[in-house]
Design a protein around this motif. Structure first.
Motif, short mmCIF file in Angstrom:
data_model
loop_
_atom_site.label_atom_id
_atom_site.label_comp_id
_atom_site.label_asym_id
_atom_site.label_seq_id
_atom_site.Cartn_x
_atom_site.Cartn_y
_atom_site.Cartn_z
N ALA A 1 0.83 -1.21 0.00
CA ALA A 1 0.00 0.00 0.00
C ALA A 1 0.86 1.25 0.00
O ALA A 1 0.52 2.25 -0.66
N MET A 2 1.98 1.22 0.72
CA MET A 2 2.88 2.38 0.74
C MET A 2 3.47 2.63 -0.64
O MET A 2 3.54 3.78 -1.09
N ILE A 3 3.88 1.57 -1.32
CA ILE A 3 4.45 1.71 -2.66
C ILE A 3 3.38 2.19 -3.64
O ILE A 3 3.61 3.08 -4.45
N ARG A 4 2.18 1.59 -3.54
CA ARG A 4 1.08 1.94 -4.44
C ARG A 4 0.69 3.41 -4.29
O ARG A 4 0.49 4.11 -5.28
N ASP A 5 0.61 3.89 -3.05
CA ASP A 5 0.15 5.25 -2.79
C ASP A 5 1.28 6.27 -2.74
O ASP A 5 1.02 7.47 -2.66
N GLY A 6 2.52 5.80 -2.72
CA GLY A 6 3.65 6.71 -2.60
C GLY A 6 3.68 7.39 -1.24
O GLY A 6 4.08 8.53 -1.12
N ALA A 7 3.25 6.67 -0.21
CA ALA A 7 3.15 7.23 1.14
C ALA A 7 4.28 6.73 2.02
O ALA A 7 4.90 5.71 1.74
N LEU A 8 4.52 7.46 3.10
CA LEU A 8 5.47 7.04 4.11
C LEU A 8 4.76 6.20 5.16
O LEU A 8 3.53 6.26 5.29
N TYR A 9 5.52 5.44 5.93
CA TYR A 9 4.94 4.58 6.96
C TYR A 9 4.34 5.42 8.07
O TYR A 9 4.97 6.32 8.61
#
Length: 91
Positions: free
Chosen positions: A71-79
């Motif tokens: 999900a982090m990779i898909r959304d480009g988000a940080l943990y």
């Protein structure tokens, strides 16, 4: 994976397919997170309270960490260790 032969079903077993080094790395990452991440520790304890054995609980945690990483990779988000803090409480 369920073992089947014709009409007989022989139960569940662990599949040995896949990348062994990656599987080992994810398992060890989940195991190490039990000491350092309170969110992971709480998830592990919930699984233990559901009568899961230690290895089953660690594998469930590893699977959850893989889903989080995806999900982090898909959304480009940080943990974000507490994503539920942004959501309304479930009834």
């Amino acid at each position: 994976m369920t073992r089947r032969s014709g009409s007989s079903i022989r139960g569940e077993h662990v599949t040995h397919a896949g990348n062994k080094r990656l599987t080992r790395a994810v398992f060890l990452s989940a195991f190490a997170s039990l000491r350092s991440d309170p969110v992971s520790r709480a998830y592990y304890q919930r699984k233990r309270d559901q009568a899961k054995r230690h290895n089953q609980a660690v594998l469930a945690l590893a699977h959850r960490r893989i889903l989080t990483l995806h999900a982090m990779i898909r959304d480009g988000a940080l943990y974000d260790p507490q994503p539920s803090a942004h959501l309304p409480a479930a009834a």
